[in-house]
Enzyme design. Sequence first.
Site: not given
Ligand code: SAJ
Length: 413
Positions: A250
């Site tokens: 995503c």
């Molecule tokens: N990450 C960082 N720093 C942060 C947060 C995350 O480096 O502060 C990295 C994580 O390690 C990961 C990536 O970003 O590799 C994505 O992390 P994520 O927590 O967004 O996880 P996803 O992709 O499984 O979930 C996201 C959802 N996250 C949040 O809203 C918090 C959301 O955007 C969507 O519901 C989902 O993708 C989707 O299905 O679109």
Amino acid sequence: MGYVGFPLACAIARSNKYEVWGIDIDERRINKINNRICPVEDEMAEKDIMEVNINATTEFGVLNDSDYVIICVPTPVDDNKKPDLTPVIKASEQIAKYLHKGQMIVLESTVNPGVCEEVMLPILEQTGLKGGIDFELAHCPERIWPVTEWNVYNISRNIGAMTKEGTKKAADFYRSFLNVEINEVSSIKAAEATKIVENTFRDINIAYVNELAQLFDRMGIDIVEVIKASSNKPFAFMPHFPGCGVGGHCIPVDPYYLIQKAEELGFNTQLMKTARQINNHMPSYTIEKLEKGLQKFGIQLKDAKIGLLGLSYRANMGDMRESPSLEIKKELLEKGSKVMAHDPHCNGHSDSTLKHILENCDGIIIATNHKEFMNIEDWGGKVKVIIDGRNCLENNGQIKEKNIYYAGIGRGY
Ligand code: SAJ
């Protein structure tokens, strides 16, 4: 019947108001469901599959008798980071075969504004039926945060259709099986925009702290301490944290849908593009830190044995899509290192055991903060350098006691 569709099917079935058919092109997935084996990593879905009845099939013919059709297919990008709408198009073509008056078609997959009306609608209207009149077309973007307490039962939703009445009808359908806020927006495009804004917002904020991390490493400032301190501002601040990269299907993918759409309209989304560049650079930045650490022991990357702990893109789950770990492994191999990877959640993808890595590697990169890595006591005899790509081991006493060179991302050195 993936991590979006299957929990949704369960939620609809749980309401006992509908006969639910889960359709998927993956026969193995269908067989799992029909044998009450959960096809996704989702705590609630694991419970649901034992308690609700879902008919799973690969046959689209069931759409002949379906009143509501919800599309939850992937919306990936290709190797050139260009949006790939093939799954959406193929699903629309199948639906068109069985489209009939009074049906409601809902897309949940994340797309840029315009996909529903410019890509899906023409396919559906080839039948001669008119969207917004003979059938409804709506968009209710999925919101799932895998392996967290957030799930389809407790996350509010936005929904938009081609007409005000269509939006109300679609919203009432979702309200009939979900006990969360279902917010009606003014159009399909507005609904498509909400989700892509949510995810580009996140990507940009992560890029911001990743840029600060690289600066503060030069300034002797610990950005994690700073972000946590700034988080005590009671308004207008939202913490994000640096790391070895941004993975998943995503956050690192969705921005390219809006970037591409903007380009088609002659607009340059410089902030979103820059954020992608910064986040895509973090695997290399992590390797730069490893290289510097090894040099303190006179070890070159090309001669080094490197342990890579964590292959999935997020902690305590096994999803490797767009995982930074894969970039890190690729770049280390290109630099001549021998790489041994271990991830207890990605069965079949590890090429070494944790024990073997700890006893044989010169350097280790923690790429995913799995709980299994949090309490490693014995780091073996050989490890000289640990680069903590998720800043998750700072309190591991063992590391401090040994003369292991430890560095995180943005911790000031
Ligand atoms: N990450 C960082 N720093 C942060 C947060 C995350 O480096 O502060 C990295 C994580 O390690 C990961 C990536 O970003 O590799 C994505 O992390 P994520 O927590 O967004 O996880 P996803 O992709 O499984 O979930 C996201 C959802 N996250 C949040 O809203 C918090 C959301 O955007 C969507 O519901 C989902 O993708 C989707 O299905 O679109």
